[in-house]
Design a protein around this motif. Structure first.
Motif, PDB file in Angstrom:
ATOM      1  N   LEU A  29      -0.060  -9.709  -2.793  1.00  0.00           N
ATOM      2  CA  LEU A  29      -0.020  -9.009  -1.508  1.00  0.00           C
ATOM      3  C   LEU A  29      -0.511  -9.903  -0.372  1.00  0.00           C
ATOM      4  CD1 LEU A  29      -1.175  -5.431  -2.564  1.00  0.00           C
ATOM      5  CD2 LEU A  29       1.038  -6.079  -1.620  1.00  0.00           C
ATOM      6  N   LEU A  30      -1.443 -10.783  -0.669  1.00  0.00           N
ATOM      7  CA  LEU A  30      -1.886 -11.740   0.342  1.00  0.00           C
ATOM      8  C   LEU A  30      -0.723 -12.643   0.742  1.00  0.00           C
ATOM      9  CD1 LEU A  30      -4.315 -12.778   1.962  1.00  0.00           C
ATOM     10  CD2 LEU A  30      -4.816 -14.336   0.072  1.00  0.00           C
TER      11      LEU A  30
ATOM     12  N   ILE B 144       1.050 -12.965   4.476  1.00  0.00           N
ATOM     13  CA  ILE B 144       1.199 -14.251   5.160  1.00  0.00           C
ATOM     14  C   ILE B 144       2.665 -14.478   5.541  1.00  0.00           C
ATOM     15  CG2 ILE B 144       1.062 -16.757   4.851  1.00  0.00           C
ATOM     16  CD1 ILE B 144      -1.415 -16.273   3.096  1.00  0.00           C
ATOM     17  N   TYR B 145       3.568 -14.118   4.620  1.00  0.00           N
ATOM     18  CA  TYR B 145       4.998 -14.257   4.893  1.00  0.00           C
ATOM     19  C   TYR B 145       5.414 -13.388   6.085  1.00  0.00           C
ATOM     20  CZ  TYR B 145      10.020 -13.520   4.371  1.00  0.00           C
ATOM     21  OH  TYR B 145      11.361 -13.406   4.601  1.00  0.00           O
ATOM     22  N   GLN B 146       4.948 -12.133   6.103  1.00  0.00           N
ATOM     23  CA  GLN B 146       5.286 -11.235   7.216  1.00  0.00           C
ATOM     24  C   GLN B 146       4.721 -11.742   8.531  1.00  0.00           C
ATOM     25  OE1 GLN B 146       3.992  -7.288   6.081  1.00  0.00           O
ATOM     26  NE2 GLN B 146       5.847  -6.907   4.875  1.00  0.00           N
TER      27      GLN B 146
ATOM     28  N   VAL C 152       3.338  -8.412  14.476  1.00  0.00           N
ATOM     29  CA  VAL C 152       2.578  -7.731  13.417  1.00  0.00           C
ATOM     30  C   VAL C 152       1.316  -7.109  14.008  1.00  0.00           C
ATOM     31  CG1 VAL C 152       1.301  -8.029  11.260  1.00  0.00           C
ATOM     32  CG2 VAL C 152       3.445  -9.258  11.615  1.00  0.00           C
ATOM     33  N   VAL C 153       1.145  -5.819  13.802  1.00  0.00           N
ATOM     34  CA  VAL C 153      -0.052  -5.119  14.283  1.00  0.00           C
ATOM     35  C   VAL C 153      -1.194  -5.409  13.319  1.00  0.00           C
ATOM     36  CG1 VAL C 153      -1.081  -2.884  14.824  1.00  0.00           C
ATOM     37  CG2 VAL C 153       1.354  -3.299  15.299  1.00  0.00           C
ATOM     38  N   ARG C 154      -2.266  -6.014  13.829  1.00  0.00           N
ATOM     39  CA  ARG C 154      -3.389  -6.376  12.973  1.00  0.00           C
ATOM     40  C   ARG C 154      -4.338  -5.189  12.801  1.00  0.00           C
ATOM     41  NH1 ARG C 154      -6.003 -12.004  14.646  1.00  0.00           N
ATOM     42  NH2 ARG C 154      -7.088 -11.511  12.699  1.00  0.00           N
TER      43      ARG C 154
ATOM     44  N   ALA D 158       2.000  -3.409   3.762  1.00  0.00           N
ATOM     45  CA  ALA D 158       1.466  -4.552   3.018  1.00  0.00           C
ATOM     46  C   ALA D 158      -0.010  -4.775   3.342  1.00  0.00           C
ATOM     47  CB  ALA D 158       2.263  -5.814   3.336  1.00  0.00           C
ATOM     48  N   GLN D 159      -0.374  -4.619   4.622  1.00  0.00           N
ATOM     49  CA  GLN D 159      -1.786  -4.749   4.997  1.00  0.00           C
ATOM     50  C   GLN D 159      -2.616  -3.622   4.396  1.00  0.00           C
ATOM     51  OE1 GLN D 159      -3.028  -6.130   9.100  1.00  0.00           O
ATOM     52  NE2 GLN D 159      -0.893  -5.648   9.539  1.00  0.00           N
ATOM     53  N   ARG D 160      -2.107  -2.407   4.488  1.00  0.00           N
ATOM     54  CA  ARG D 160      -2.837  -1.270   3.937  1.00  0.00           C
ATOM     55  C   ARG D 160      -3.044  -1.430   2.433  1.00  0.00           C
ATOM     56  NH1 ARG D 160       0.005   3.711   4.512  1.00  0.00           N
ATOM     57  NH2 ARG D 160      -1.931   4.865   4.637  1.00  0.00           N
ATOM     58  N   SER D 161      -1.990  -1.858   1.738  1.00  0.00           N
ATOM     59  CA  SER D 161      -2.084  -2.033   0.287  1.00  0.00           C
ATOM     60  C   SER D 161      -3.091  -3.125  -0.076  1.00  0.00           C
ATOM     61  CB  SER D 161      -0.712  -2.393  -0.288  1.00  0.00           C
ATOM     62  OG  SER D 161       0.227  -1.360  -0.053  1.00  0.00           O
TER      63      SER D 161
END
Length: 306
Positions: free
Chosen positions: A58-59, A63-65, A73-75, A193-196
């Motif tokens: 997932l990391l 990074i890819y996204q 991308v909303v951080r 992806a960030q949430r996961s």
């Protein structure tokens, strides 16, 4: 919403649910396998491998996204991260309880116990939101309970179930219910992806403590390539990404119905791959649970008589 988008959502949710349904069978196979030192793999080794490989995967996706979308991308804010880490502890507990449960009971029973999230979710919603469930939900809960009694062969007493597995299975369902309820309300503005990833990091803390407390033999690192990659892909990487991508296209109602595929897929895998016995009444119980999920998520429109 166009039909093509809905069909795409159904496909994504269906594949995600199917992936989850295969997971317990792979875990059971990992338990039966032996490491290079001749010992069977422990729950701590299996869960640790799943979470660490899942975090790395997932990391890489994040990074890819980030490289692909850049500033679009909303951080996640510090508050969002903290909430997701806390919420993620329940994912760690779910894996621990569920994987321990299938050590003591068949996979076909373990998945039925995990599906008790249907009535647990209704109960949690009633307590926290102070809202009485509708008659349809109440009826669905009763159908789920009756279906569970059939699926576990409670009436005919043909299955001898270890009480430890039953308790652990119900604890997994309770933990999973907490995850689903809170996940639908937490940090919805950031990518799935960030949430996961942050939830997985929170779960990894619980898993690490569990491993330190329970692992009393040298850690078998070959679990990472023998079973860890497979279990991580089907349990940690594919399902959350596909479900989070599919549910916005299907809506909660249709998505919940399609995600019920996890139950028959898990039982079929246990029946075909593990050779577990599943009698006719158990299939009837499983069908009732699926019908209850469908019934709960169908919107009934009242018709006005003219």
């Amino acid at each position: 919403m166009s039909t093509n988008k809905v069909l795409k959502g159904v496909l994504l949710v269906g594949l995600g649910a199917t992936s989850y349904g295969m997971l317990a069978t792979f875990v059971k196979l990992a338990y039966a396998d032996t490491s290079s030192n001749g010992l069977h793999y422990t729950p701590a080794e299996i869960i640790t491998a799943q979470f660490l490989i899942g975090i790395i995967a997932l990391l890489g996706i994040n990074i890819y996204q980030k490289n692909r979308k850049g500033t679009a991308v909303v951080r996640a804010s510090p508050i969002d991260i903290r909430k997701l880490l806390i919420l993620g502890t329940s994912t760690g507990f779910t894996s621990i309880f569920y994987y321990l449960a299938v050590k003591f009971i068949p996979v076909s029973i373990g998945i039925v116990l995990l599906m008790q999230t249907v009535w647990m979710g209704v109960f949690l919603e009633m307590v926290l939101d102070k809202k009485m469930p509708s008659k349809i939900k109440m009826l669905s809960v009763l159908i789920v309970l009756f279906g569970t009694a059939l699926a576990t062969n409670l009436f005919f007493n043909k299955l001898s179930l270890d009480w430890r597995g039953v308790v652990l299975g119900l604890l997994a369902a309770a933990s999973f219910t907490t995850t689903m309820y809170a996940a639908n309300k937490t940090a919805l503005s950031i990518s799935s992806a960030q949430r996961s990833l942050f939830m997985l990091l929170g779960g990894a803390i619980v898993v690490l403590v569990f491993a330190l407390l329970t692992q009393n033999t040298p850690f078998n690192f070959d679990i990472f390539y023998k079973w860890g990659i497979l279990i991580a892909i089907f349990g940690t990487v594919i399902p959350p990404l596909l479900l989070n991508a599919g549910f916005p296209l299907t809506g909660i109602g249709l998505g919940s119905i399609v995600s019920a595929m996890e139950l028959p897929v898990s039982v079929m895998m246990a029946y075909v791959v593990l050779g577990e016995t599943v009698v006719f009444m158990q299939w009837i119980g499983i069908l009732l649970i699926i019908l209850a999920i469908v019934f709960m998520n169908i919107k009934f429109k009242s018709r006005t008589m003219i």
